[in-house]
Write a protein that holds these residues in place. Structure first.
Motif, PDB file in Angstrom:
ATOM      1  N   ILE A 148      45.836  57.251  31.488  1.00  0.00           N
ATOM      2  CA  ILE A 148      45.873  57.464  32.939  1.00  0.00           C
ATOM      3  C   ILE A 148      44.567  56.987  33.578  1.00  0.00           C
ATOM      4  O   ILE A 148      44.566  56.345  34.637  1.00  0.00           O
ATOM      5  CB  ILE A 148      46.125  58.948  33.277  1.00  0.00           C
TER       6      ILE A 148
ATOM      7  N   GLY B  80      52.730  60.537  38.193  1.00  0.00           N
ATOM      8  CA  GLY B  80      51.535  59.780  37.857  1.00  0.00           C
ATOM      9  C   GLY B  80      51.695  58.348  38.314  1.00  0.00           C
ATOM     10  O   GLY B  80      52.063  58.081  39.458  1.00  0.00           O
ATOM     11  N   SER B  81      51.460  57.424  37.420  1.00  0.00           N
ATOM     12  CA  SER B  81      51.588  56.007  37.775  1.00  0.00           C
ATOM     13  C   SER B  81      52.995  55.474  37.535  1.00  0.00           C
ATOM     14  O   SER B  81      53.360  54.432  38.076  1.00  0.00           O
ATOM     15  CB  SER B  81      50.594  55.180  36.952  1.00  0.00           C
TER      16      SER B  81
ATOM     17  N   ASN C 151      46.773  60.483  26.392  1.00  0.00           N
ATOM     18  CA  ASN C 151      47.382  60.467  27.723  1.00  0.00           C
ATOM     19  C   ASN C 151      46.321  60.368  28.811  1.00  0.00           C
ATOM     20  O   ASN C 151      46.453  59.597  29.766  1.00  0.00           O
ATOM     21  CB  ASN C 151      48.231  61.730  27.940  1.00  0.00           C
ATOM     22  N   GLN C 152      45.254  61.158  28.678  1.00  0.00           N
ATOM     23  CA  GLN C 152      44.190  61.119  29.676  1.00  0.00           C
ATOM     24  C   GLN C 152      43.481  59.768  29.685  1.00  0.00           C
ATOM     25  O   GLN C 152      43.116  59.251  30.750  1.00  0.00           O
ATOM     26  CB  GLN C 152      43.193  62.256  29.406  1.00  0.00           C
TER      27      GLN C 152
ATOM     28  N   SER D 137      45.441  66.789  34.273  1.00  0.00           N
ATOM     29  CA  SER D 137      45.516  66.817  32.814  1.00  0.00           C
ATOM     30  C   SER D 137      44.281  67.472  32.211  1.00  0.00           C
ATOM     31  O   SER D 137      44.377  68.258  31.265  1.00  0.00           O
ATOM     32  CB  SER D 137      45.677  65.386  32.280  1.00  0.00           C
TER      33      SER D 137
ATOM     34  N   THR E 260      46.812  58.266  40.022  1.00  0.00           N
ATOM     35  CA  THR E 260      46.310  58.421  38.662  1.00  0.00           C
ATOM     36  C   THR E 260      45.018  59.239  38.633  1.00  0.00           C
ATOM     37  O   THR E 260      44.772  59.971  37.674  1.00  0.00           O
ATOM     38  CB  THR E 260      46.074  57.049  38.019  1.00  0.00           C
TER      39      THR E 260
ATOM     40  N   THR F 281      44.561  53.262  33.716  1.00  0.00           N
ATOM     41  CA  THR F 281      45.436  52.789  34.793  1.00  0.00           C
ATOM     42  C   THR F 281      44.728  52.901  36.137  1.00  0.00           C
ATOM     43  O   THR F 281      44.810  51.989  36.975  1.00  0.00           O
ATOM     44  CB  THR F 281      46.748  53.608  34.822  1.00  0.00           C
TER      45      THR F 281
ATOM     46  N   GLY G 125      46.119  62.595  38.615  1.00  0.00           N
ATOM     47  CA  GLY G 125      46.738  62.869  37.318  1.00  0.00           C
ATOM     48  C   GLY G 125      45.708  63.195  36.251  1.00  0.00           C
ATOM     49  O   GLY G 125      45.917  64.082  35.423  1.00  0.00           O
ATOM     50  N   VAL G 126      44.579  62.469  36.256  1.00  0.00           N
ATOM     51  CA  VAL G 126      43.505  62.756  35.309  1.00  0.00           C
ATOM     52  C   VAL G 126      42.960  64.158  35.539  1.00  0.00           C
ATOM     53  O   VAL G 126      42.736  64.926  34.598  1.00  0.00           O
ATOM     54  CB  VAL G 126      42.370  61.717  35.432  1.00  0.00           C
TER      55      VAL G 126
END
Length: 515
Positions: free
Chosen positions: A137, A54-55, A133-134, A332, A325, A140, A328-329
């Motif tokens: 991210i 992720g980041s 978490n979502q 997730s 990111t 970010t 990543g979203v």
């Protein structure tokens, strides 16, 4: 797979039967639809790599270095945590093909330790872990998109949250529209972040060729900028382990994998070594351009690295973080919705969340539920604090799940296992896990205690919502009408999952054993 009765240990019982209504059924009495197998080996690798990377590797690897006290120990930590992650993933691979259900560790804990244990895992994930978490991210992502527009100050908080919400809405729509589109997005953005990290690694190799490897020489690599401390080194391992978070996400979508008995372990064996190599190489590259002191002073290591070596092309690094990111979203959202879907199918969440679209075969209600809970988290001001509270619980369940692998071997030694790893691997993982867990309790008892308290709020919810079977008729009627209304609005039905699971399980052998 052999059919097993749900455990009643710990006060749990079978999930209540679905309401006797037409919800989720066609005229034949069955929905006739199911989650489709559309995730191939490449997309499976994309889910694992995309969720792990992720980041963090771009922004703050300094946490590991700061607690490791030297460059050499930091590199050892990155390698070791990669190996431990691979061991944990190997254990999950066995569980994933032995209990071939979507839902990952929730499904394994529920089947092995009973309904209450599984529900608590689901409860903490639904309540805090995935929404926060979502949200982080997505924030970010928006921060790195807006940063070039606000060069002299920080972006406005309202703008950050608004762009994060737009990101979540867009990706939720993609996931609702098509599983194939969602996996395409994951593949593309995973490739993008790997290319960005490849650029960092290549720049690091060029630096080494130019002779810039002072801090990599053994005599200098283990020079300490503060005294070694067992507690700090343990914290370095803990932060390294968190950086590898997401390695178990493929297990959440087992039922959508093409040939899961081959592709699940293959994806793990390919992805974890790739991530470990990338993490270690990127950290080595960082240290060729920056001293440990410079790295520790930076809040965005990759951006600082780009400014030092890329000159006018330094904008590549913030864009890379944003792309990373964004992917990543997407990953997730994709995997967390399957966890909630699996929980609803077992009767641990509202039945509506276990329904899928009649033609697109996507779990739209679960995706919308994930979206709404994440948008609510964007409205809070202390989401980072919540993550600290439940990070301990999340890691706790990793160990519980791996321990369940050993328990299942003892309770059902003859169960058919397409993959059967040596028990030395779960033992090694549990020893490492226990070391980190004990240290966490010792160093941050209040944070861990609050995390446990948040998890235990699920106990009364379980007994009232799941264990209590004879609820008032008016309650069932209201829930049934609401479910039917939402079903019409979303055009969803209850999937024919029993046939789906049975069709995807290999023929069981009397005696089980190795493959």
């Amino acid at each position: 797979m052999e059919t097993r009765a749900r455990s009643t240990s710990g006060g749990s019982q079978s999930a209540p039967a679905a309401p006797q209504s037409d919800v989720g059924k066609d005229s034949e009495g069955s929905s006739g639809v199911a989650l489709k197998k559309q995730i191939g080996l490449l997309s499976a690798c994309g889910i694992i790599v995309g969720n792990i990377i992720g980041s963090g590797i771009f922004v703050s690897p300094k946490g590991v270095l700061e607690n490791a006290s030297s460059v050499g120990v930091a590199v050892i930590v990155w390698v070791t945590t990669g190996v431990i992650t691979a061991i944990g993933a190997l254990c999950y691979a066995e569980l994933g093909v032995t209990i071939p259900k979507s839902g990952g560790d929730y499904s394994y804990v529920k089947d092995i330790f009973g309904g209450l244990a599984g529900f608590l895992r689901l409860w903490i994930a639904v309540l805090v872990i995935y929404p926060t978490n979502q949200a982080v991210i997505a924030l970010t992502f928006s921060n790195y998109i807006l940063q070039p527009l606000f060069t002299s100050c920080l972006p406005p908080e309202s703008a950050l949250r608004l762009l994060a919400a737009v990101c979540l809405l867009l990706l939720t729509w993609v996931n609702c529209y098509s599983v194939r589109w969602a996996t395409y997005v994951q593949d593309v953005f995973t490739a993008g972040k790997l290319l960005a990290l490849g650029l960092i690694i290549i720049m690091g190799i060029l630096q080494i060729c130019k002779g810039h490897y002072y801090w990599l020489e053994p005599v200098h690599a283990f020079e300490t900028f503060r005294d070694y401390d067992v507690g700090h080194v343990a914290l370095s391992f803990l932060q390294g382990s968190f950086a590898y978070g997401g390695w178990n996400f493929l297990n959440y979508v087992t039922e959508e994998l093409v040939d899961p008995y081959r592709n699940l372990p293959r994806a793990i064996f390919i992805s974890i070594p790739v991530v470990t190599f990338v993490y270690v190489s990127a950290n080595v590259a960082y240290i060729t351009a920056m001293s440990p002191q410079e790295l520790l002073a930076s809040n965005a290591v990759a951006v600082t690295f780009g400014e030092k070596l890329l000159g006018v092309m330094s904008w590549i690094m913030p864009i890379s973080v944003a792309l990373s990111t964004f992917g990543g979203v997407n990953g997730s959202l994709f995997t967390s919705s399957r966890l909630f879907f699996a929980g609803a199918r077992e009767g641990h969440l509202p039945r509506l969340l276990a329904m899928i679209h009649v033609s697109r075969c996507t779990p739209i209600p679960a995706l919308l539920f994930t979206l709404i809970s994440t948008l609510l988290m964007l409205c809070t001001s202390d989401i980072y604090t919540l993550i600290n509270y439940v990070g301990f619980i999340n890691y706790l369940f990793y160990g519980v799940t791996v321990a369940g692998q050993i328990v299942l071997r003892i309770k059902q030694p003859d169960m058919y296992r397409p993959i059967k790893v040596s028990l030395i691997w779960p033992v090694i993982y549990l020893l490492f896990w226990a070391f980190l867990l004990v240290f966490s309790l010792y160093s941050e008892p209040v944070v861990c205690g609050i995390g446990l308290a948040i998890m235990m709020t699920g106990v009364p919810v379980y007994f009232l919502g799941v264990y209590w079977d004879n609820k008032p008729q008016c309650f069932d009627t209201i829930i049934g009408k609401m479910t039917h209304l939402c079903q019409k609005l979303c055009s969803v039905v209850y999937p024919n999952t029993a046939e789906n699971l049975e069709a995807n399980s290999p023929q069981r052998k009397d005696g089980g054993g190795d493959n």
